[in-house]
Design a protein around this motif. Sequence first.
Motif, PDB file in Angstrom:
ATOM      1  N   GLU A   1       0.830  -1.213   0.000  1.00  0.00           N
ATOM      2  CA  GLU A   1       0.000   0.000   0.000  1.00  0.00           C
ATOM      3  C   GLU A   1       0.854   1.249   0.000  1.00  0.00           C
ATOM      4  O   GLU A   1       0.601   2.197  -0.753  1.00  0.00           O
TER       5      GLU A   1
ATOM      6  N   ASP B   1       2.436   1.655  -3.342  1.00  0.00           N
ATOM      7  CA  ASP B   1       1.431   2.158  -4.272  1.00  0.00           C
ATOM      8  C   ASP B   1       1.314   3.674  -4.176  1.00  0.00           C
ATOM      9  O   ASP B   1       1.204   4.376  -5.178  1.00  0.00           O
ATOM     10  N   ASN B   2       1.340   4.175  -2.940  1.00  0.00           N
ATOM     11  CA  ASN B   2       1.171   5.604  -2.732  1.00  0.00           C
ATOM     12  C   ASN B   2       2.376   6.416  -3.175  1.00  0.00           C
ATOM     13  O   ASN B   2       2.298   7.643  -3.260  1.00  0.00           O
TER      14      ASN B   2
END
Length: 430
Positions: free
Chosen positions: A100, A103-104
């Motif tokens: 996550e 991804d950011n």
Amino acid sequence: MSKKTLVSAITAALVVGAASTTFAAANPFSDVPADSWAYDAVTTLAADGVIDGFPDGTYKGQQTMTRYEMAQIVARAMAKTDLEKADKALVDKLAAEFAEELDNLGVRVADLEKKSDNVKWGGELRYTYTNVKDDFEGPNVDNDGNELLFRLDPKAYIGNSGWTANARIDYTVDIDTDSNGNDATVDRIYVEGPLFGATVQAGKLPVFTAQGLVMDDPISGAQVAFGSDVFNTTIAAGRYNETHESFGVKNGKDITAEYYGVQFDYTPNDNLELNAGYTALNNVDVIANYGANILLADGADNDLGIWYVGGKYAFDKNVALAGQYAKSDADDYDTAWTAELQYKGADIADAGSWGMYAGYRSIDVLSVVHQTYDDIIDAGYKGAVVGVQYVPAENILATVEYFDGKNIVADDLNMDSDASKFFGRVDFFF
């Protein structure tokens, strides 16, 4: 996570033989003496550009690290091209853990994933067995199924633009008849990339809403996602044409419609996820006829709107409760809901990991577009579900699920309605 713990965890993955590396004479960090247990590893990681220190020339190895700082280190490790296979596997595990956060980081991580060849290949080979029993013998019920599927997921990077071209190609084999399915099908083909601060997809692209209760299928059109880590909005529009999900009995016509949808996601912290949205199918072309209940009339300009709300709450790292509720504006069979208690979770990068869940699903035939659950027979059923997943070896996932319930329409008509389904699958990912 302290930096001491971090170095212990990733040194083997990020350093290829520290003892064989020639170090610079100068100590890169004033607070890491040459006789420190971590000196060789820290110096090597610094020389490779994987870690850096503070402006004052210190490393601060006892200071707690944020997950985003860790993700930046993993991203730099992913850029290394000279890792041995075992070392790369450990980096991949770290990448899965911090997916996550990576991804950011956006395009920067996408750039790091590129090889000298700008096409990245992935996919899976899977075997699926199903056994369905329905006393009413409802539509689209196949009592037994043995299927092999071979799937390719190519991704091509379009220069340094941050855009990618994506596809999914499926080929199936029916083991019971020892026959191939249809020719290889291109289930998805679309481009994805940043535009004006949003993430845009266009083509035949996947749409996933309400944790999969309302929609998990491709549309031909476009989807735009924008916002922040806390509040995000996704808007989709296009043409939907499906041939394998039931809206009741289809008399010679596929379901085709104009698709519109919006979903709002709110994630205030690591424990809570909330979502709400609306989906519209305009000009639906289908007959769904159960007894005296004509749900949609053939040839008419039918519109179907579905609103939904739901979320997930994690009590701790092992236990979570998830649920969704959806309601359409059809005259009958217009409500769906699902709730499940989840324990742990299987991670394909972590051999020996496992997870299980138990819950209840009730999905009326005109309450959703294309639900995602493999345990329930189809839309038009309700009952209890339970499932277990286990990773016997890296990138191999075994799944067993069971449904015990009723055919909703048969139950309403006071007919035999008991139904059950056993679902088993083994996925080999590559």
